[in-house]
Design a protein around this motif. Structure first.
Motif, PDB file in Angstrom:
ATOM      1  N   PHE A 256      49.771  46.613  29.723  1.00 46.05           N
ATOM      2  CA  PHE A 256      48.496  45.821  31.253  1.00 46.05           C
ATOM      3  C   PHE A 256      48.178  46.120  31.617  1.00 46.05           C
ATOM      4  N   ASN A 257      47.883  46.333  32.394  1.00 43.52           N
ATOM      5  CA  ASN A 257      47.032  47.104  34.080  1.00 43.52           C
ATOM      6  C   ASN A 257      47.664  46.762  34.983  1.00 43.52           C
ATOM      7  N   ALA A 258      48.202  47.076  35.716  1.00 44.07           N
ATOM      8  CA  ALA A 258      49.512  47.416  36.780  1.00 44.07           C
ATOM      9  C   ALA A 258      49.006  46.176  37.696  1.00 44.07           C
ATOM     10  N   GLY A 259      47.467  46.722  38.596  1.00 50.72           N
ATOM     11  CA  GLY A 259      46.852  46.274  39.176  1.00 50.72           C
ATOM     12  C   GLY A 259      47.062  45.088  39.488  1.00 50.72           C
ATOM     13  N   LEU A 260      46.332  44.230  37.581  1.00 51.08           N
ATOM     14  CA  LEU A 260      46.215  43.423  37.799  1.00 51.08           C
ATOM     15  C   LEU A 260      47.107  42.334  37.751  1.00 51.08           C
ATOM     16  N   LEU A 261      48.553  42.429  37.402  1.00 48.28           N
ATOM     17  CA  LEU A 261      49.561  42.096  37.236  1.00 48.28           C
ATOM     18  C   LEU A 261      50.070  41.695  38.527  1.00 48.28           C
ATOM     19  N   VAL A 262      50.189  42.652  39.289  1.00 51.22           N
ATOM     20  CA  VAL A 262      50.240  41.942  41.115  1.00 51.22           C
ATOM     21  C   VAL A 262      49.074  41.273  41.110  1.00 51.22           C
ATOM     22  N   ALA A 263      47.752  41.013  41.247  1.00 51.51           N
ATOM     23  CA  ALA A 263      47.227  40.407  41.414  1.00 51.51           C
ATOM     24  C   ALA A 263      47.435  38.430  40.994  1.00 51.51           C
ATOM     25  N   SER A 264      47.735  38.494  39.403  1.00 44.75           N
ATOM     26  CA  SER A 264      48.280  37.851  38.749  1.00 44.75           C
ATOM     27  C   SER A 264      49.871  36.706  40.046  1.00 44.75           C
ATOM     28  N   ALA A 265      50.311  38.222  40.186  1.00 48.15           N
ATOM     29  CA  ALA A 265      50.914  36.920  40.773  1.00 48.15           C
ATOM     30  C   ALA A 265      51.532  36.609  42.238  1.00 48.15           C
ATOM     31  N   GLY A 266      50.201  37.584  43.327  1.00 46.18           N
ATOM     32  CA  GLY A 266      49.418  37.009  44.650  1.00 46.18           C
ATOM     33  C   GLY A 266      49.270  35.949  44.363  1.00 46.18           C
ATOM     34  N   ILE A 267      48.729  34.987  43.701  1.00 44.02           N
ATOM     35  CA  ILE A 267      47.605  34.169  43.091  1.00 44.02           C
ATOM     36  C   ILE A 267      48.331  33.023  43.046  1.00 44.02           C
ATOM     37  N   VAL A 268      49.333  33.134  42.254  1.00 41.31           N
ATOM     38  CA  VAL A 268      50.314  32.305  41.683  1.00 41.31           C
ATOM     39  C   VAL A 268      51.461  31.919  42.923  1.00 41.31           C
ATOM     40  N   ALA A 269      51.951  32.718  43.924  1.00 38.02           N
ATOM     41  CA  ALA A 269      52.131  32.697  44.853  1.00 38.02           C
ATOM     42  C   ALA A 269      51.282  32.153  46.054  1.00 38.02           C
TER      43      ALA A 269
ATOM     44  N   LEU B 184      46.117  41.010  50.151  1.00 38.84           N
ATOM     45  CA  LEU B 184      47.088  42.142  49.066  1.00 38.84           C
ATOM     46  C   LEU B 184      46.403  41.971  47.626  1.00 38.84           C
ATOM     47  N   THR B 185      46.372  40.696  46.816  1.00 43.32           N
ATOM     48  CA  THR B 185      45.846  40.282  45.702  1.00 43.32           C
ATOM     49  C   THR B 185      44.276  40.902  45.549  1.00 43.32           C
ATOM     50  N   GLY B 186      43.692  41.252  46.308  1.00 43.43           N
ATOM     51  CA  GLY B 186      42.915  42.043  46.113  1.00 43.43           C
ATOM     52  C   GLY B 186      42.331  42.743  46.157  1.00 43.43           C
ATOM     53  N   ALA B 187      42.798  43.407  47.064  1.00 44.53           N
ATOM     54  CA  ALA B 187      43.924  45.077  46.955  1.00 44.53           C
ATOM     55  C   ALA B 187      44.040  45.400  45.644  1.00 44.53           C
ATOM     56  N   GLY B 188      45.032  44.408  44.887  1.00 51.26           N
ATOM     57  CA  GLY B 188      45.334  45.053  43.111  1.00 51.26           C
ATOM     58  C   GLY B 188      44.308  44.910  43.042  1.00 51.26           C
ATOM     59  N   VAL B 189      43.502  44.128  43.183  1.00 49.42           N
ATOM     60  CA  VAL B 189      42.538  43.945  41.708  1.00 49.42           C
ATOM     61  C   VAL B 189      41.535  44.976  42.048  1.00 49.42           C
ATOM     62  N   VAL B 190      41.430  45.062  43.240  1.00 47.98           N
ATOM     63  CA  VAL B 190      40.147  46.389  43.273  1.00 47.98           C
ATOM     64  C   VAL B 190      41.170  48.022  43.003  1.00 47.98           C
ATOM     65  N   LEU B 191      41.992  48.382  43.485  1.00 52.05           N
ATOM     66  CA  LEU B 191      43.166  49.244  42.726  1.00 52.05           C
ATOM     67  C   LEU B 191      42.928  49.371  41.496  1.00 52.05           C
ATOM     68  N   GLY B 192      43.501  48.017  40.950  1.00 56.89           N
ATOM     69  CA  GLY B 192      43.208  48.058  39.057  1.00 56.89           C
ATOM     70  C   GLY B 192      42.061  48.219  38.293  1.00 56.89           C
ATOM     71  N   LEU B 193      41.308  48.075  38.912  1.00 56.72           N
ATOM     72  CA  LEU B 193      39.997  48.048  37.948  1.00 56.72           C
ATOM     73  C   LEU B 193      39.119  48.997  38.490  1.00 56.72           C
ATOM     74  N   ARG B 194      39.429  49.880  39.424  1.00 55.48           N
ATOM     75  CA  ARG B 194      39.437  51.083  40.103  1.00 55.48           C
ATOM     76  C   ARG B 194      38.979  52.420  38.735  1.00 55.48           C
ATOM     77  N   GLN B 195      41.051  52.071  38.384  1.00 55.70           N
ATOM     78  CA  GLN B 195      42.099  52.705  37.199  1.00 55.70           C
ATOM     79  C   GLN B 195      41.189  52.913  36.292  1.00 55.70           C
ATOM     80  N   ARG B 196      40.687  51.385  35.290  1.00 53.17           N
ATOM     81  CA  ARG B 196      39.825  51.880  34.179  1.00 53.17           C
ATOM     82  C   ARG B 196      38.399  52.293  34.278  1.00 53.17           C
ATOM     83  N   LEU B 197      37.976  52.604  35.613  1.00 52.98           N
ATOM     84  CA  LEU B 197      36.480  52.263  35.692  1.00 52.98           C
ATOM     85  C   LEU B 197      36.020  54.202  35.618  1.00 52.98           C
ATOM     86  N   ALA B 198      37.301  54.688  35.979  1.00 56.80           N
ATOM     87  CA  ALA B 198      37.510  56.230  35.836  1.00 56.80           C
ATOM     88  C   ALA B 198      37.930  56.448  35.068  1.00 56.80           C
TER      89      ALA B 198
END
Length: 438
Positions: free
Chosen positions: A252-265, A421-435
Motif C-alpha cells: 500500500f502507498n504510504a502517502g495515501l495511508l497517512v491521508a486516510s488516517a488524517g481524514i479519519v481524524a 497535512l492530508t493533502g500533502a500525503g495525497v500529493v506525495l503518495g501519488l507523485r511517487q507512483r507517477l514517477a
C-alpha cells in the motif's frame, strides 16, 4: 537470425521457438503498452478529485464552526443580551416620543409644562445611554455597529426637530399661531420617529435575534456537510489506494495511508464539534418561542406608546386631529381580546374636546390624558403590564438559554490543518507512483 531448413522444406524447431518467443513479447507489449500509458493519466485525475474533496472538507470544517457554536448556551446567551439592549432602545424611543408629544399639550406658562419637558429630556438621556452602551458592546460587530450609528444619527435629527418646535412655542407673536406651528413640527417629528427610528430599532432587534431564530435550520445542513464531506473523501482515498494496489501488485502507498488516517481524524473532530447537536435541537424550539413572544410583546408596547402620542397630538394644537385619531384606531388598541388592558372608553370625551363648545372641555381633556387623569392612568397601567410581560419574557428566554448545552470549543481550524497535512500525503503518495510510471 539464421534459419535452418530441413530436407522436406520445413523449419527447424529452434527457429519456430524463437519466432514464437518474439511474437509473445510483442503481444505482451501490445497488451500492456496502452494500459501503462493510461495509468499516469488516471493517477493525475484521481489526485485532482482528491484535492477538490479535501478543499471542500476544509472549507466546510471552517464554515461550520459558527452555526455549531450558535447552538450552544454561551452564544445564545450573548445574543439574548444584545436583544435586551435592542429592546431598551426600541421602548426608549417610543417613550421619548410620548414625552415630546405631551409637551405641546400645555401653554408655555403652565406649571406642568416644565415637568413634561424634564420628562422628555430624561427619556432622551435614557435612549442616548442605551445607544452608547450598545455601541460600546458592538465594537467587534461592524454590521450591528453601523445599524446603531444610523439610529443614533436619526435620533439626533428627531431631537433637532423637537427643539425647533419648543423654540417656536417659547418665541414671540400670536400664541395660537405659535401653537399650531409647533404642533406641526411635533407631528412631523413623531411621524419621523415612528416610520424611521422605530422601524430601524425593530430591525436591530431582528438582527440581534437572527442567529437564535435561524440557528437550528442552518445547523442541520452544516452538521450533515461536516460529516458527509470527510466520509466521501475517505471513501475516495480508500478506492484510489485499492486501485493502485491492484494495478501495481505492490504494498500500500504510504502517502495515501497517512491521508486516510488524517481524514479519519478530521471526521472525529467533526463528530466532536457537533456532539451537542441532538440535545440543542431538542431544546431550541422553547428558546425560539420565547424570543418570538418577546418580539410580539415589544411591538404591542410600541403600538401602545405610539397610540398615546397620537392622543396627545390630536388633542394639542394639531392641524390634523382627525388623522391622529384615525392612526390611533388603526393600531387596534381598543380591540376586545386577550391582553387588551387599555380602557378606550376614557377617551370618548377627549376626541371631541377641541370641537366642543362646552366651557373648559379642552382643559378637562388635557387633565384626562396626562398621568393623573383616567386615560393617562389607563395608559400607564397598560404600559406597566406590557413591561411586566417583557420582564417575564426575559426570564423565560434566560431559562431557555440555560437549558441549552454549551457548544464545544471550535475545532474547524484544527480540522483545516489536518486536511492540509492530508493533502500533502495525497500529493506525495501519488507523485511517487507517477514517477514510477515515467
Amino acid at each position: 537470425m539464421q534459419t535452418t531448413t530441413t530436407a522436406d522444406g520445413g523449419r527447424s524447431t529452434a527457429a519456430l521457438t524463437g519466432t514464437g518467443a518474439r511474437s509473445d513479447r510483442a503481444g505482451t507489449r501490445a497488451r500492456h503498452g496502452p494500459a501503462r500509458g493510461g495509468t499516469p493519466v488516471r493517477i493525475v485525475v484521481n489526485g485532482a478529485v482528491l484535492v477538490v474533496l479535501l478543499v471542500a472538507t476544509a472549507v466546510v470544517a471552517l464554515r461550520a464552526d459558527t452555526p455549531a457554536a450558535t447552538l450552544g448556551e454561551r452564544s445564545a446567551s450573548a445574543a439574548a443580551r444584545t436583544s435586551t439592549s435592542a429592546r431598551q432602545i426600541y421602548v426608549g424611543l417610543a417613550d421619548a416620543d410620548v414625552a415630546a408629544s405631551a409637551v405641546f399639550l400645555l401653554p408655555p406658562g403652565d406649571q406642568r409644562s416644565a415637568t413634561l419637558k424634564a420628562g422628555y429630556r430624561s427619556r432622551v438621556h435614557g435612549v442616548e445611554h442605551a445607544l452608547n452602551a450598545s455601541m460600546g458592546a458592538a465594537v467587534d460587530d461592524p454590521d450591528r455597529l453601523a445599524r446603531l450609528a444610523t439610529i443614533a444619527a436619526r435620533f439626533q435629527v428627531y431631537q433637532r426637530v423637537v427643539a425647533d418646535a419648543l423654540a417656536i412655542t417659547e418665541g414671540g407673536g400670536d400664541p395660537a399661531a405659535r401653537g399650531v406651528l409647533a404642533a406641526a413640527y411635533a407631528r412631523e417629528a413623531s411621524h419621523y420617529l415612528a416610520s424611521r427610528l422605530l422601524t430601524q430599532a425593530q430591525e436591530l432587534w431582528d438582527y440581534d435575534t437572527r442567529l437564535l431564530r435561524q440557528a437550528r435550520a442552518d445547523a442541520g445542513w452544516w452538521a450533515v456537510a461536516s460529516i458527509v464531506t470527510p466520509l466521501v473523501a475517505l471513501a475516495v482515498v480508500v478506492a484510489v489506494q485499492w486501485w493502485l494496489w491492484r494495478r501495481t501488485r505492490r504494498r500500500f502507498n504510504a502517502g495515501l495511508l497517512v491521508a486516510s488516517a488524517g481524514i479519519v481524524a478530521v471526521l472525529g473532530l467533526a463528530v466532536a464539534g457537533w456532539w451537542h447537536w441532538p440535545s440543542a435541537t431538542a431544546r431550541f424550539p422553547a428558546l425560539e418561542e420565547a424570543v418570538a413572544a418577546q418580539s410580539d410583546t415589544q411591538q404591542r408596547l410600541g403600538r401602545l406608546l405610539a397610540g398615546r402620542a397620537d392622543v396627545y397630538l390630536a388633542l394639542g394644537a394639531s392641524v390634523d386631529p382627525a388623522g391622529h385619531r384615525a392612526d390611533f384606531v388603526d393600531r387596534g388598541l381598543c380591540d376586545v381580546g386577550p391582553g387588551t388592558r387599555f380602557d378606550c372608553g376614557t377617551l370618548d370625551a377627549v376626541w371631541t374636546a377641541r370641537q366642543s363648545q362646552e366651557r373648559d372641555a379642552f382643559g378637562r381633556a388635557v387633565d384626562t390624558v396626562l398621568d393623573e387623569g383616567p386615560a393617562g392612568a389607563s395608559f400607564t397601567a397598560a404600559a406597566t403590564a406590557l413591561t411586566g410581560d417583557l420582564d417575564e419574557g426575559d426570564r423565560a428566554v434566560t431559562a431557555a438559554v440555560a437549558r441549552l448545552p454549551d457548544a464545544p470549543r471550535p475545532l474547524g481550524g484544527t480540522a483545516a490543518w489536518l486536511v492540509l497535512l492530508t493533502g500533502a500525503g495525497v500529493v506525495l503518495g501519488l507523485r511517487q507512483r507517477l514517477a514510477e510510471y515515467r
